[in-house]
Design a protein around this motif. Structure first.
Motif, PDB file in Angstrom:
ATOM      1  N   THR A 273      16.305  29.555  29.845  1.00 21.21           N
ATOM      2  CA  THR A 273      17.660  28.626  29.575  1.00 21.21           C
ATOM      3  C   THR A 273      18.520  29.948  30.411  1.00 21.21           C
ATOM      4  O   THR A 273      19.771  30.091  30.859  1.00 21.21           O
ATOM      5  CB  THR A 273      18.228  28.790  28.548  1.00 21.21           C
TER       6      THR A 273
ATOM      7  N   PHE B 281      10.328  28.504  27.532  1.00 26.01           N
ATOM      8  CA  PHE B 281      11.157  28.780  26.210  1.00 26.01           C
ATOM      9  C   PHE B 281      12.834  29.545  26.929  1.00 26.01           C
ATOM     10  O   PHE B 281      13.149  29.187  27.485  1.00 26.01           O
ATOM     11  CB  PHE B 281      10.782  30.066  25.420  1.00 26.01           C
TER      12      PHE B 281
ATOM     13  N   ARG C 112      14.444  22.322  22.145  1.00 29.37           N
ATOM     14  CA  ARG C 112      13.508  23.571  21.829  1.00 29.37           C
ATOM     15  C   ARG C 112      14.161  23.635  20.363  1.00 29.37           C
ATOM     16  O   ARG C 112      13.158  24.080  19.206  1.00 29.37           O
ATOM     17  CB  ARG C 112      14.568  24.854  22.159  1.00 29.37           C
TER      18      ARG C 112
HETATM   19  P1  TMP Z   1       8.837  22.695  34.590  1.00 28.48           P
HETATM   20  O1  TMP Z   1       9.033  23.015  33.603  1.00 28.48           O
HETATM   21  O2  TMP Z   1       8.477  21.731  34.620  1.00 28.48           O
HETATM   22  O3  TMP Z   1       8.834  23.423  35.865  1.00 28.48           O
HETATM   23  O4  TMP Z   1      10.147  21.680  34.717  1.00 28.48           O
HETATM   24  C1  TMP Z   1      11.537  21.758  33.814  1.00 28.48           C
HETATM   25  C2  TMP Z   1      13.074  22.134  34.935  1.00 28.48           C
HETATM   26  O5  TMP Z   1      13.613  22.886  33.381  1.00 28.48           O
HETATM   27  C3  TMP Z   1      12.499  23.517  35.785  1.00 28.48           C
HETATM   28  O6  TMP Z   1      13.334  23.161  37.080  1.00 28.48           O
HETATM   29  C4  TMP Z   1      13.578  24.935  34.723  1.00 28.48           C
HETATM   30  C5  TMP Z   1      13.949  23.733  34.169  1.00 28.48           C
HETATM   31  N1  TMP Z   1      14.407  24.406  33.359  1.00 28.48           N
HETATM   32  C6  TMP Z   1      15.602  24.505  32.839  1.00 28.48           C
HETATM   33  O7  TMP Z   1      16.556  24.527  34.111  1.00 28.48           O
HETATM   34  N2  TMP Z   1      16.422  25.223  31.565  1.00 28.48           N
HETATM   35  C7  TMP Z   1      15.725  25.914  30.706  1.00 28.48           C
HETATM   36  O8  TMP Z   1      15.682  25.987  29.579  1.00 28.48           O
HETATM   37  C8  TMP Z   1      14.204  24.885  30.447  1.00 28.48           C
HETATM   38  C9  TMP Z   1      13.450  25.263  29.864  1.00 28.48           C
HETATM   39  C10 TMP Z   1      13.681  24.530  31.457  1.00 28.48           C
END
Ligand code: TMP
Length: 217
Positions: free
Chosen positions: A102, A98, A75
Motif C-alpha cells: 500500500t 502486506f 488486510r
Molecule cells: P498480485 O499480488 O497478484 O501481484 O496482485 C495484486 C495487485 O494489487 C498488484 O498489482 C499490486 C496491487 N496492490 C496494491 O496496489 N496495493 C496493495 O496494498 C496490495 C496488497 C496490492
C-alpha cells in the motif's frame, strides 16, 4: 504468549513472489515448521471478493482513496481472521504482499500521503508488522507484460507508475534495513530460492536465540 514468525514478500507483479513463497513454504514444512501461505488482497472469503473488485479492469473509475481503503479493508480482515490466530499458534506465516504494498503502490505510486497511509495501516493491522520482508528486485517493461498476459487494473497502469512503485520500495528498504531485505531475482528460480532460504534461516536462528535470552524485568 507464543509468537510465530511473520514473513512477507514484496515486489512488482511477475517477479515470482508467489512461486518463491510457495517453494519456501514447502522447504520449511520439510524441516518440520508449521507454515501458512497467504496472499493479499485475499485469503479470506471477504478478501477474495475485495480482490476481484480491486483488480477488475471495468472498475477504472475507482477513486484512489477508495482503492487504498479496499486494500486496507482486505488486510484488516486477513489480520483478524488468519494472521493473528496463526501467529498466536506459533506458526510461520508467509504472506504474498502486506502493508508495504500500500505504501509503495498507493503512496509512492499514486501520490497519497505516506504518513496518512501508515496511520490507517496501523489501525488495520493493529500494529502487527512483519519480522522479515523479502523485497524481490525485478523489472519488466509493461509493454512486454501487456503482450504476454491479460493485465489487471493495476498492471495496466503506465511504466512511469510502476517505476515510482519500485523507487518507493527502495525508499522503504532504506528506512527499514533490519526488516526489509532486497533479493535480486536471478534467471533461475532455484538460485533466487537459495538466496531467500539463506536470509530466512538466519532470521529463524536469530529469533530462536532471542527467545532463549532471559527476558528483562
Ligand atoms: P498480485 O499480488 O497478484 O501481484 O496482485 C495484486 C495487485 O494489487 C498488484 O498489482 C499490486 C496491487 N496492490 C496494491 O496496489 N496495493 C496493495 O496494498 C496490495 C496488497 C496490492
Amino acid at each position: 504468549m507464543s509468537r510465530g514468525i511473520f514473513i512477507t514478500f514484496e515486489g512488482p507483479e511477475k517477479s515470482g513472489k508467489s512461486t518463491q513463497a510457495r517453494l519456501l513454504e514447502k522447504y520449511l514444512k520439510s524441516k518440520g515448521w508449521k507454515t501458512l501461505f497467504i496472499r493479499e488482497p485475499g485469503s479470506t472469503v471477504i478478501g477474495e471478493k475485495i480482490r476481484r473488485v480491486l483488480l477488475d479492469r471495468k472498475n477504472d473509475g475507482m477513486s484512489l482513496v477508495a482503492e487504498m481503503l479496499l486494500y486496507t479493508a482486505s488486510r484488516a480482515q486477513l489480520v483478524e481472521e488468519v494472521i493473528r490466530p496463526a501467529l498466536r499458534r506459533g506458526m510461520i506465516v508467509l504472506c504474498d504482499r502486506f502493508q508495504d504494498s500500500t505504501l509503495a503502490y498507493q503512496g509512492y505510486g499514486c501520490g497519497l500521503d505516506v504518513a496518512v497511509l501508515e496511520k490507517v495501516g496501523k489501525l488495520a493491522t493493529s500494529g502487527i508488522t512483519p519480522d522479515l520482508t523479502l523485497l524481490l528486485d525485478f523489472w519488466q517493461s509493461r509493454d512486454k507484460l501487456k503482450n504476454e498476459s491479460a493485465p489487471d487494473r493495476i498492471e495496466l497502469r503506465p511504466d512511469a507508475f510502476h517505476q515510482r512503485v519500485k523507487k518507493g520500495y527502495f525508499v522503504l528498504a532504506g528506512r527499514y534495513p533490519q526488516r526489509i531485505k532486497i533479493v535480486r531475482v536471478e534467471p533461475g528460480i532455484q538460485e533466487t530460492q537459495a538466496k531467500i532460504r539463506e536470509i530466512v534461516e538466519s532470521c529463524l536462528l536469530k529469533k530462536s536465540s532471542d527467545k532463549k535470552r532471559p527476558s528483562r524485568s
